[in-house]
Write a protein that holds these residues in place. Structure first.
Motif, PDB file in Angstrom:
ATOM      1  N   LEU A   1       0.837  -1.140   0.036  1.00 41.53           N
ATOM      2  CA  LEU A   1      -0.022   0.035  -0.143  1.00 41.53           C
ATOM      3  C   LEU A   1       0.926   1.320   0.021  1.00 41.53           C
ATOM      4  O   LEU A   1       1.483   1.545   0.946  1.00 41.53           O
ATOM      5  N   GLY A   2       0.875   1.769  -0.868  1.00 42.26           N
ATOM      6  CA  GLY A   2       1.611   3.277  -1.039  1.00 42.26           C
ATOM      7  C   GLY A   2       2.788   3.085  -2.275  1.00 42.26           C
ATOM      8  O   GLY A   2       3.611   2.147  -1.971  1.00 42.26           O
ATOM      9  N   ALA A   3       2.739   3.872  -3.195  1.00 48.25           N
ATOM     10  CA  ALA A   3       3.919   3.796  -4.231  1.00 48.25           C
ATOM     11  C   ALA A   3       4.758   4.868  -4.210  1.00 48.25           C
ATOM     12  O   ALA A   3       5.001   5.903  -4.962  1.00 48.25           O
ATOM     13  N   GLY A   4       5.265   5.177  -2.776  1.00 49.53           N
ATOM     14  CA  GLY A   4       6.076   6.234  -2.635  1.00 49.53           C
ATOM     15  C   GLY A   4       7.877   5.526  -2.765  1.00 49.53           C
ATOM     16  O   GLY A   4       7.857   4.421  -3.192  1.00 49.53           O
ATOM     17  N   ALA A   5       8.749   6.044  -1.948  1.00 47.15           N
ATOM     18  CA  ALA A   5      10.127   5.849  -1.902  1.00 47.15           C
ATOM     19  C   ALA A   5      10.208   4.310  -1.442  1.00 47.15           C
ATOM     20  O   ALA A   5      10.659   3.545  -2.098  1.00 47.15           O
ATOM     21  N   ALA A   6       9.646   4.121  -0.111  1.00 44.14           N
ATOM     22  CA  ALA A   6       9.663   2.916   0.374  1.00 44.14           C
ATOM     23  C   ALA A   6       8.769   1.683  -0.120  1.00 44.14           C
ATOM     24  O   ALA A   6       9.608   0.795  -0.557  1.00 44.14           O
TER      25      ALA A   6
ATOM     26  N   VAL B   1       1.378  -3.422  -6.301  1.00 45.92           N
ATOM     27  CA  VAL B   1       1.587  -1.915  -5.591  1.00 45.92           C
ATOM     28  C   VAL B   1       0.184  -1.133  -5.739  1.00 45.92           C
ATOM     29  O   VAL B   1      -0.183  -0.977  -6.952  1.00 45.92           O
ATOM     30  N   LEU B   2      -0.367  -0.665  -4.587  1.00 47.20           N
ATOM     31  CA  LEU B   2      -1.524   0.137  -4.694  1.00 47.20           C
ATOM     32  C   LEU B   2      -1.360   1.649  -4.318  1.00 47.20           C
ATOM     33  O   LEU B   2      -0.844   1.795  -3.092  1.00 47.20           O
ATOM     34  N   ASP B   3      -2.173   2.544  -4.974  1.00 39.07           N
ATOM     35  CA  ASP B   3      -1.875   3.918  -4.505  1.00 39.07           C
ATOM     36  C   ASP B   3      -3.016   4.732  -4.893  1.00 39.07           C
ATOM     37  O   ASP B   3      -3.569   4.600  -5.893  1.00 39.07           O
ATOM     38  N   HIS B   4      -3.445   5.796  -3.944  1.00 33.07           N
ATOM     39  CA  HIS B   4      -4.530   6.441  -4.324  1.00 33.07           C
ATOM     40  C   HIS B   4      -4.109   7.527  -5.015  1.00 33.07           C
ATOM     41  O   HIS B   4      -5.120   8.276  -5.927  1.00 33.07           O
ATOM     42  N   ALA B   5      -2.922   8.019  -5.369  1.00 33.69           N
ATOM     43  CA  ALA B   5      -2.517   9.114  -6.250  1.00 33.69           C
ATOM     44  C   ALA B   5      -2.468   8.691  -7.591  1.00 33.69           C
ATOM     45  O   ALA B   5      -2.523   7.758  -8.014  1.00 33.69           O
TER      46      ALA B   5
ATOM     47  N   GLU C   1       5.224  10.873  -5.498  1.00 35.69           N
ATOM     48  CA  GLU C   1       5.137  12.296  -5.825  1.00 35.69           C
ATOM     49  C   GLU C   1       6.293  13.216  -4.941  1.00 35.69           C
ATOM     50  O   GLU C   1       6.462  14.305  -5.105  1.00 35.69           O
ATOM     51  N   LYS C   2       6.227  12.447  -3.770  1.00 37.95           N
ATOM     52  CA  LYS C   2       7.201  13.308  -2.762  1.00 37.95           C
ATOM     53  C   LYS C   2       8.540  13.136  -3.170  1.00 37.95           C
ATOM     54  O   LYS C   2       9.349  14.025  -3.042  1.00 37.95           O
ATOM     55  N   ILE C   3       9.076  12.181  -4.153  1.00 41.61           N
ATOM     56  CA  ILE C   3      10.247  12.145  -4.627  1.00 41.61           C
ATOM     57  C   ILE C   3      10.297  13.192  -5.469  1.00 41.61           C
ATOM     58  O   ILE C   3      11.518  14.033  -5.791  1.00 41.61           O
TER      59      ILE C   3
ATOM     60  N   SER D   1      10.965  16.438  -3.986  1.00 41.60           N
ATOM     61  CA  SER D   1      12.058  16.789  -3.084  1.00 41.60           C
ATOM     62  C   SER D   1      13.372  17.455  -3.435  1.00 41.60           C
ATOM     63  O   SER D   1      13.614  17.370  -4.666  1.00 41.60           O
ATOM     64  N   GLY D   2      14.167  17.846  -2.404  1.00 39.31           N
ATOM     65  CA  GLY D   2      15.217  18.221  -2.648  1.00 39.31           C
ATOM     66  C   GLY D   2      15.262  19.556  -3.806  1.00 39.31           C
ATOM     67  O   GLY D   2      15.905  19.487  -4.509  1.00 39.31           O
ATOM     68  N   GLY D   3      14.277  20.246  -3.714  1.00 43.48           N
ATOM     69  CA  GLY D   3      14.028  21.356  -4.493  1.00 43.48           C
ATOM     70  C   GLY D   3      13.850  20.919  -6.108  1.00 43.48           C
ATOM     71  O   GLY D   3      14.239  21.309  -6.938  1.00 43.48           O
TER      72      GLY D   3
ATOM     73  N   THR E   1       2.521   3.731   3.240  1.00 39.39           N
ATOM     74  CA  THR E   1       1.652   5.100   2.822  1.00 39.39           C
ATOM     75  C   THR E   1       2.216   6.242   3.565  1.00 39.39           C
ATOM     76  O   THR E   1       1.498   7.339   3.622  1.00 39.39           O
ATOM     77  N   GLY E   2       3.467   6.347   4.416  1.00 42.21           N
ATOM     78  CA  GLY E   2       3.891   7.649   4.467  1.00 42.21           C
ATOM     79  C   GLY E   2       3.501   8.064   5.848  1.00 42.21           C
ATOM     80  O   GLY E   2       2.731   7.590   6.515  1.00 42.21           O
ATOM     81  N   GLY E   3       3.832   9.342   6.077  1.00 40.56           N
ATOM     82  CA  GLY E   3       3.176  10.080   7.241  1.00 40.56           C
ATOM     83  C   GLY E   3       2.185  11.067   7.054  1.00 40.56           C
ATOM     84  O   GLY E   3       1.296  10.946   5.908  1.00 40.56           O
TER      85      GLY E   3
ATOM     86  N   ILE F   1       6.657  -0.072   6.678  1.00 38.46           N
ATOM     87  CA  ILE F   1       8.245   0.355   6.297  1.00 38.46           C
ATOM     88  C   ILE F   1       7.957   2.200   5.814  1.00 38.46           C
ATOM     89  O   ILE F   1       6.930   2.774   5.719  1.00 38.46           O
ATOM     90  N   GLY F   2       9.137   2.736   6.087  1.00 37.83           N
ATOM     91  CA  GLY F   2       9.131   4.249   5.459  1.00 37.83           C
ATOM     92  C   GLY F   2       8.785   5.056   6.623  1.00 37.83           C
ATOM     93  O   GLY F   2       8.955   4.892   7.832  1.00 37.83           O
ATOM     94  N   GLU F   3       8.346   6.200   6.099  1.00 41.51           N
ATOM     95  CA  GLU F   3       7.954   7.262   7.247  1.00 41.51           C
ATOM     96  C   GLU F   3       6.915   7.009   8.128  1.00 41.51           C
ATOM     97  O   GLU F   3       6.789   7.696   9.151  1.00 41.51           O
TER      98      GLU F   3
ATOM     99  N   ASN G   1      16.249  10.802   5.193  1.00 41.04           N
ATOM    100  CA  ASN G   1      14.812  10.123   5.379  1.00 41.04           C
ATOM    101  C   ASN G   1      14.622   9.121   4.058  1.00 41.04           C
ATOM    102  O   ASN G   1      14.067   8.076   4.168  1.00 41.04           O
ATOM    103  N   PHE G   2      15.192   9.486   2.809  1.00 35.89           N
ATOM    104  CA  PHE G   2      15.224   8.532   1.656  1.00 35.89           C
ATOM    105  C   PHE G   2      16.133   7.189   1.998  1.00 35.89           C
ATOM    106  O   PHE G   2      15.621   6.189   1.778  1.00 35.89           O
ATOM    107  N   GLN G   3      17.174   7.602   2.684  1.00 38.06           N
ATOM    108  CA  GLN G   3      18.001   6.162   3.086  1.00 38.06           C
ATOM    109  C   GLN G   3      17.027   5.597   3.919  1.00 38.06           C
ATOM    110  O   GLN G   3      17.138   4.122   3.743  1.00 38.06           O
TER     111      GLN G   3
END
Ligand SMILES: Cc1cc2nc3c(=O)[nH]c(=O)nc-3n(C[C@H](O)[C@H](O)[C@H](O)COP(=O)(O)OP(=O)(O)OC[C@H]3O[C@@H](n4cnc5c(N)ncnc54)[C@H](O)[C@@H]3O)c2cc1C
Length: 393
Positions: free
Chosen positions: A10-15, A32-36, A41-43, A46-48, A160-162, A364-366, A378-380
């Motif tokens: 659940l969540g197609a973010g970094a983790a 992998v399921l994501d509602h977005a 998207e946060k990647i 990120s980092g400007g 799914t992150g924070g 996992i992840g945030e 945080n990415f590491q």
């Protein structure tokens, strides 16, 4: 009839994406399921826009957690060098900016493309714009109900992150699932976030808005030496974001402006060289002009350097080098880069990130109570926890 996968993430973010690629490499069928609408998207932001994707100095002491030992196992088994090898295999150009922070030369999108390619290589299925409505334990594993039908699986990975940046679809969904399965949650709060000031202080500091200056920010024994930025809302810049993760309402922070400059010595030197110059002019050689003016006015100092006794110079230097401020609050999840707290690590196995009392359920992840400093940590953690889980789920 429900579809079946070995692993549902659940969540197609970094983790989540890192975990998916890794589980796929072991021959597991992965969904992998994501509602977005788009993955990672946060990647992307990120980092400007260049993604500070890791920090070569990553060590357990760069993380906050109720159990500072928890992250050690995953971090040791997947290092910044290993992630960098992956980046290089995908021919992504990168550079070290400062303090061990590694960024993409071109675009954060390169990292998203890399993760998607890794997933595709091993047949991971990615479904976007999909709502997850429930996760239930069954005799064989889990049943995940989604807006596009039910899925049965032996492993569910919650990635799914924070809660930070709610307008990007952050929901706190991981905490709901964790609670439902009896895991405890360490109180969540915004981290790596600008701090605000009360109206009186804000008015006093309003002439400083826009000034950035090197500073050492102290909170108890914690110190960060990076840039400090005065804004129209309060305090920001890397030093402030770092200290915000340690600071709590009602507490003071101590600011040392230009910690590498001996302000008293340089004023005394200037007095010797040219006593006729105004105090403010002399201070402007070591501080931004408006900041120099602010300190001189706050100390009600007028006249020339020659008129200032050592004691007055020392008092002015002390104001610059030892300034205690009590922030009113923070800008909150709206602008926070991370969420502190989260799924209590005491309920998770540190090698696999699996819930001790719910075999097959992973976090996992945030969303886990492990939060890194600013600077790629945080990415590491997202990569390392994703790998630890992907090797086990
Ligand atoms: C502006 C900004 C800049 C940052 N810059 C950096 C940086 O340069 N370096 C660094 O190390 N860290 C940075 N961070 C922090 C970093 O982005 C996070 O720590 C990291 O993305 C966490 O990864 P994650 O996979 O756990 O969660 P996320 O990346 O947040 O991914 C969670 C995924 O789950 C999905 N999701 C959420 N709820 C649901 C739900 N109910 N159903 C289905 N899907 C759901 C989301 O759409 C998202 O795709 C930054 C954060 C922000 C906000």
């Amino acid at each position: 009839m429900a579809r079946t996968f070995d692993v549902v993430i659940l969540g197609a973010g970094a983790a989540g994406m890192m975990c998916a690629a890794r589980a796929g490499q072991r021959g597991r069928s992965v969904l992998v399921l994501d509602h977005a609408k788009a993955p990672g998207e946060k990647i992307r932001i990120s980092g400007g826009g260049r993604c500070n994707f890791t920090n070569i100095h990553t060590a357990p002491q760069n993380f906050l957690s109720a159990n500072p030992h928890f992250a050690k196992s995953a971090l040791a088994r997947y290092t910044p060098r290993q992630f960098l090898d992956l980046v290089e295999r995908h021919n992504i150009a990168w550079h070290e900016k400062t303090l061990g922070q590694l960024f993409c030369d071109d675009s954060a999108r390169d990292i998203i493309r890399m993760l998607l390619a890794e997933m595709q290589n091993v047949g991971v299925k990615l479904e976007l714009q999909t709502q997850v409505t429930s996760v239930e334990k069954t005799d064989a594993g889990f049943r995940v109900e989604t807006s596009s039908g039910a899925v049965e699986t032996s492993s569910v990975v919650v990635a799914t992150g924070g809660k930070s940046i709610p307008k990007m679809g952050s929901t706190g969904f991981a905490y709901e699932i964790a609670s439902r399965f009896g895991l405890r949650i360490i109180e969540t709060r915004p981290g790596l976030v600008p701090l605000t000031l009360d109206p009186a202080m804000l008015e006093r500091l309003s002439p400083l808005s826009g000034i950035a200056v090197p500073a050492a920010l102290h909170h108890g024994k914690t110190v960060f030496r990076e840039a400090l930025l005065f804004t129209h809302r309060g305090l920001s810049g890397p030093a402030v974001l770092q200290i915000s993760s340690y600071w709590r309402e009602g507490q003071d922070i101590r600011l040392v402006i230009e910690p590498d400059v001996d302000v008293a010595a340089s004023l005394k030197q200037a007095r010797k060289a040219n006593g006729r110059q105004a105090v403010q002019t002399a201070l402007s050689t070591v501080l931004p002009k408006r900041l120099a003016q602010f300190f001189v006015e706050a100390q009600a100092m007028t006249g020339t350097l020659a008129e200032l006794p050592d004691k007055a110079i020392d008092r002015l230097a002390a104001a610059v080098g030892d300034w205690t401020i009590r922030p009113a609050g923070s800008e909150g999840y709206r602008t926070a880069e991370v969420t502190l707290g989260g799924v209590d690590t005491s309920g998770l196995d540190s090698r696999t990130l699996q819930a001790k009392n719910v075999p097959g359920l992973f976090f996992i992840g945030e969303c886990v109570d492990v939060t890194g400093w600013l600077g790629g940590y945080n990415f590491q953690w997202a990569w390392a926890s994703g790998v630890a889980c992907g090797d086990a789920a």
